[in-house]
Design an enzyme around this catalytic site. Structure first.
Site, PDB file in Angstrom:
ATOM      1  N   GLU A  35      12.487   5.378  16.059  1.00  0.00           N
ATOM      2  CA  GLU A  35      13.853   5.231  16.633  1.00  0.00           C
ATOM      3  C   GLU A  35      14.338   6.729  16.788  1.00  0.00           C
ATOM      4  OE1 GLU A  35      18.150   4.214  15.231  1.00  0.00           O
ATOM      5  OE2 GLU A  35      16.537   3.361  14.095  1.00  0.00           O
ATOM      6  N   ASP A  39      14.926   8.138  20.457  1.00  0.00           N
ATOM      7  CA  ASP A  39      16.553   8.522  20.893  1.00  0.00           C
ATOM      8  C   ASP A  39      16.506   9.869  21.560  1.00  0.00           C
ATOM      9  OD1 ASP A  39      19.547   8.588  20.877  1.00  0.00           O
ATOM     10  OD2 ASP A  39      19.168   9.901  19.375  1.00  0.00           O
ATOM     11  N   ASP A 108      17.775  -0.076  18.502  1.00  0.00           N
ATOM     12  CA  ASP A 108      16.986   0.731  17.696  1.00  0.00           C
ATOM     13  C   ASP A 108      15.475   0.570  18.140  1.00  0.00           C
ATOM     14  OD1 ASP A 108      19.140   1.510  16.524  1.00  0.00           O
ATOM     15  OD2 ASP A 108      18.868   0.419  14.508  1.00  0.00           O
ATOM     16  N   GLU A 111      14.454   2.375  21.416  1.00  0.00           N
ATOM     17  CA  GLU A 111      14.204   3.838  21.208  1.00  0.00           C
ATOM     18  C   GLU A 111      12.788   3.877  20.508  1.00  0.00           C
ATOM     19  OE1 GLU A 111      18.984   5.154  20.920  1.00  0.00           O
ATOM     20  OE2 GLU A 111      17.809   4.629  19.027  1.00  0.00           O
TER      21      GLU A 111
END
Length: 218
Positions: A35, A39, A108, A111
């Site tokens: 995650e 991102d 989450d 990502e």
């Protein structure tokens, strides 16, 4: 998840990207590290796309568009659209309490899946997946540049009301992975609530829900 548009060579990467901390153990690590990476990959691709889309825009114009595209609820909406919720690997309690529909978990996981694609096939493939999934949102980013809290505040002021009031009504989860439930109210009596992994995201989502209730065209 055929809608993702990538066939994994290493299926273990996808499994890890879909594994929530509620069921993780030493043999089955969760998706938090992916995650974190996803991102950053998402942010880079979206930043590049916005700069390419509008070559004359100043940083002050690009920044709110960027924030609208990478925020948790945007990731969660796309995750839901391509079926990530159904594929999440959750602990029993999280599954029973609606984890497959929670914004924080879906965002989450989206990502993390991006990071899994990046590790499995490289940056070009990750960029291809992101640009395809985010295409409509990138085209509409200028219209959604103002965040929901700003729009709600402007609407309240236009009506001669006091500013919206935000209140944390619940906080759960461990310190490293909290989930906040925030309620927003207006002087005129309107109210809405939402939960997210940060107070800011929960406020934004609650404001957006209240806007949809009191002014659907907002």
């Amino acid at each position: 998840m055929r809608a993702l548009g990538h066939q994994f060579t290493d299926m273990a990467l996808l499994e890890r990207a879909l594994t929530h901390s509620s069921i993780a153990n030493r043999a089955r690590p969760d998706n938090q590290r992916l995650e974190f990476l996803g991102d950053r990959v998402l942010g880079l691709v979206i930043a590049e796309a916005l700069l390419k889309e509008d070559k004359s825009a100043a940083e002050g114009q690009i920044a709110p568009r960027f924030n609208a595209l990478v925020r948790k609820e945007a990731c969660a909406a796309i995750a839901s659209h391509i079926g990530i919720g159904d594929a999440l690997i959750l602990g029993r309690s999280e599954a029973q309490t609606g984890g497959r529909r929670k914004t924080a978990l879906l965002g989450d996981a989206m990502e993390a899946v991006i990071a899994a694609v990046y590790r499995d096939a490289g940056m070009d493939k990750a960029r291809e997946v992101i640009l395809r999934l985010w295409a409509d949102r990138i085209a509409e980013a200028e219209e959604d540049a103002r965040d929901a809290k700003t729009r709600l505040q402007e609407l309240a002021q236009a009506r001669g009301e006091a500013l919206p009031v935000y209140k944390i009504v619940n906080r759960r989860g461990p310190d490293h992975k909290p989930v906040f439930t925030v309620e927003v109210t207006l002087e005129s009596g309107g109210a809405a609530s939402a939960e997210a992994s940060s107070k800011r995201d929960a406020e934004q989502q609650a404001a957006r829900r209240l806007l949809q209730e009191i002014s659907p065209d907002e």
